[in-house]
Design an enzyme around this catalytic site. Structure first.
Site, short mmCIF file in Angstrom:
data_model
loop_
_atom_site.label_atom_id
_atom_site.label_comp_id
_atom_site.label_asym_id
_atom_site.label_seq_id
_atom_site.Cartn_x
_atom_site.Cartn_y
_atom_site.Cartn_z
N GLN A 77 0.81 -1.21 0.00
CA GLN A 77 0.00 0.00 0.00
C GLN A 77 0.85 1.26 0.00
O GLN A 77 0.72 2.10 -0.88
CB GLN A 77 -0.95 -0.01 1.20
CG GLN A 77 -1.90 1.18 1.24
CD GLN A 77 -3.01 0.99 2.27
OE1 GLN A 77 -3.16 -0.09 2.85
NE2 GLN A 77 -3.78 2.03 2.51
N ASP A 78 1.73 1.38 0.98
CA ASP A 78 2.47 2.62 1.20
C ASP A 78 3.91 2.28 1.53
O ASP A 78 4.16 1.33 2.27
CB ASP A 78 1.82 3.36 2.38
CG ASP A 78 2.06 4.85 2.36
OD1 ASP A 78 2.05 5.43 1.26
OD2 ASP A 78 2.23 5.43 3.44
N PRO A 79 4.89 3.01 1.01
CA PRO A 79 6.28 2.73 1.40
C PRO A 79 6.48 2.95 2.90
O PRO A 79 5.77 3.73 3.54
CB PRO A 79 7.09 3.76 0.60
CG PRO A 79 6.19 4.19 -0.52
CD PRO A 79 4.80 4.10 0.04
#
Length: 252
Positions: A77-79
């Site tokens: 989803q997100d780093p």
């Protein structure tokens, strides 16, 4: 000492321009080029304002694989939003970085079906070399601010990339962990021949939660069983583990 994984100013556009031409179909789709320009402009504005943005190579997941070379897709989803963590591959961090909880649960699940011998390596590049696309849906993040670049245009770009992979005629495995990733199943073409496996996200908050816990899902084994039926080479999910020589091996 943590690796400096900060994105440098005035480099993101060049990284996008240097992507393999095989991804141009997705990036040229209606609205996608504009979304990419928008997020590049936003990132550069934030950098100019003094923000710290990770990772240094946001598009790394695409630089080593053409769509036709992808055999397995794992969506993040997100780093990671801490220094020295994110490296442009979903769930992956440098080997000398502390293992994040979600990655620890991924290794735990792999260990249910495969022997994990040696020292765990947290850099998942060995998976990429076998055709595993480790793609986050947002590709940049600001220091200490999770999801800070979500809804800024990355999702339009990564949806197009996901769609291009899904439309490739070679059947693939899609591992969709958590509601965010599972929502992308709607992008798969009708009547596709892919294998789609869904479970909770490997985060400790959901990894063991019913009705579809990540721990015990068997996705890594099921992926290889399916690949074998397709006549494809199996994925060595243990490839990130570094062999520790036995004491006797040091003798002359």
């Amino acid at each position: 000492m943590a690796i400096d994984n900060r994105l440098l100013p005035n480099t993101l556009a060049a990284q996008a321009a240097a992507l393999p031409s095989a991804w141009s179909q997705a990036l040229a789709a209606p609205g996608v080029a504009q979304a990419l320009d928008h997020i590049i402009n936003h990132v550069e504005a934030r950098l100019a304002a003094g923000a710290t943005v990770y990772p240094a190579t946001p598009l790394r997941a695409l630089s080593s694989l053409a769509p036709s070379e992808v055999r397995v897709v794992i969506l993040g989803q997100d780093p990671y939003h801490g220094p020295g963590q994110a490296q442009g591959l979903a769930f992956s961090v440098p080997d000398d970085c502390k293992c994040p909880p979600s990655l620890r649960n991924i290794f735990k699940e792999i260990g249910r079906d495969y022997a994990l011998d040696g020292k765990p390596g947290h850099d998942l590049t060995p998976w990429v070399k076998q055709g595993v696309l480790l793609l986050n849906t947002a590709l940049t993040v600001e220091d200490g601010q999770p999801a800070s670049h979500a809804k800024r245009g990355w999702e339009t770009v990564t949806d197009a990339l996901f769609t291009q992979v899904a439309q490739d005629p070679t059947p693939k495995v899609f591992l969709l962990w958590g509601a965010h990733a599972q929502a992308k199943a709607a992008l798969l073409p009708p009547g596709h021949a892919h294998l789609v496996l869904s479970a909770n996200h490997p985060s400790p908050l959901s990894a063991t939660r019913a009705p579809t816990p990540f721990i015990g899902c068997g996705h890594f084994r099921l992926t290889n069983e399916w690949l074998e039926k397709q006549g494809q080479t199996l994925i060595d999910w243990t490839a990130t583990f570094k062999k520790i020589p036995a004491q006797a091996e040091f003798r002359l």
